[in-house]
Design an enzyme around this catalytic site. Sequence first.
Site, PDB file in Angstrom:
ATOM      1  N   TRP A 232      49.683  35.288  40.293  1.00 56.28           N
ATOM      2  CA  TRP A 232      49.869  36.463  40.507  1.00 56.28           C
ATOM      3  C   TRP A 232      49.274  36.858  41.776  1.00 56.28           C
ATOM      4  O   TRP A 232      49.789  37.732  42.457  1.00 56.28           O
ATOM      5  CB  TRP A 232      49.674  37.342  39.302  1.00 56.28           C
ATOM      6  CG  TRP A 232      49.723  38.961  39.425  1.00 56.28           C
ATOM      7  CD1 TRP A 232      50.745  39.732  39.299  1.00 56.28           C
ATOM      8  CD2 TRP A 232      48.497  39.694  39.945  1.00 56.28           C
ATOM      9  NE1 TRP A 232      50.637  40.836  39.595  1.00 56.28           N
ATOM     10  CE2 TRP A 232      49.179  41.244  39.907  1.00 56.28           C
ATOM     11  CE3 TRP A 232      47.294  39.699  40.402  1.00 56.28           C
ATOM     12  CZ2 TRP A 232      48.599  42.127  40.405  1.00 56.28           C
ATOM     13  CZ3 TRP A 232      46.651  40.792  40.944  1.00 56.28           C
ATOM     14  CH2 TRP A 232      47.241  42.061  40.731  1.00 56.28           C
ATOM     15  N   HIS A 233      48.246  36.440  41.997  1.00 57.12           N
ATOM     16  CA  HIS A 233      47.391  36.776  43.237  1.00 57.12           C
ATOM     17  C   HIS A 233      47.913  36.458  44.634  1.00 57.12           C
ATOM     18  O   HIS A 233      47.860  37.163  45.693  1.00 57.12           O
ATOM     19  CB  HIS A 233      45.955  36.476  43.488  1.00 57.12           C
ATOM     20  CG  HIS A 233      45.072  37.202  42.142  1.00 57.12           C
ATOM     21  ND1 HIS A 233      44.923  37.068  41.056  1.00 57.12           N
ATOM     22  CD2 HIS A 233      44.248  38.480  42.822  1.00 57.12           C
ATOM     23  CE1 HIS A 233      44.220  38.056  40.623  1.00 57.12           C
ATOM     24  NE2 HIS A 233      43.715  38.708  41.557  1.00 57.12           N
ATOM     25  N   GLY A 234      48.741  35.288  44.507  1.00 59.89           N
ATOM     26  CA  GLY A 234      49.466  34.692  45.708  1.00 59.89           C
ATOM     27  C   GLY A 234      50.162  33.513  45.287  1.00 59.89           C
ATOM     28  O   GLY A 234      50.147  32.614  44.406  1.00 59.89           O
TER      29      GLY A 234
END
Length: 308
Positions: A232-234
Amino acid sequence: MLGVFKYWNFVTGLVTGPLGTNPVRWEEAFLPLGVSFFTFEFIHYASDRYRGKVEPGTFAEYLAFIFFFPTMVAGPIKRFQDFAPCLRNPSAEWATDWNRGITRILTGLVKKFAVADLLTSVTDHLNRADIAQAERWVLPVWLFAYGWKIYFDFSAYSDIAIGSGRLFGVKIPENFDWPYFRTNIAEFWRHWHMSLYKWLLDYLFIPLGGSRGSTVFTCRNVMVVMLVSGIWHGAGLNFVVWGAWHGLLLVIHRLWSRRGGTTDPRPESRAEKLGGWLLTYIAVNAGWAFFAMDLETAMFFFHRVVVG
């Protein structure tokens, strides 16, 4: 939306392999501002409405919820059941709201420009060329500096969002509560990016079965949740590894805290708390290497730290 805009090129690139070109690559791909955050709010509303946990709001209230600009770009991830009452019963204490809102915004600006941006001069060295030339003792300093930079950077954005919301009489959930002073990895996650932690708990961990099954079943759920948190962060393998690292830390902590079949009721001594804090702090900051750098550079970083 999130899958197409953020992960299309990453996933199709993994499928087609590194040796050939990606025939379905989206060359002009772009990432809508804040898509990760408002997509999670969409999922929250749809899920809670389906399960009857949120009363039906008006279309205007829904639009106000999803287009509330202070939280669209970088959170915190808010809930409709907390947001709607602020619209229906506006706060009459405007002087207090503005006092606290402006104070919170100024706090965020100081964190961002006086601390986080100042640390950028140090963390910019986390690239392969500088890592190759630096002395070994400098490398951990750069990584620890990155840990504080990302904390002050992200918590600053949260402060500004919370303060901006308060100007409208809207109370936005807190996102950080001194996470680096926690004595184990589970407590760290309960106080780091708290709105994301609670979202993952309510809409992923619990639906997967939570901790209601065997130890293996629970550990599997923890790993799945943290892998989702990482991606989700990258969109990159380094973020997958970062999520797996934190999942592994949480699994180890869970197994350790439940050794002997039950949790240890004995209160921790000061030495144990200090040791737990130091171990947690080092483990969390070691993981930031996968967050700050691509996977190849991160592995080169650790090779230099360990081997030289």
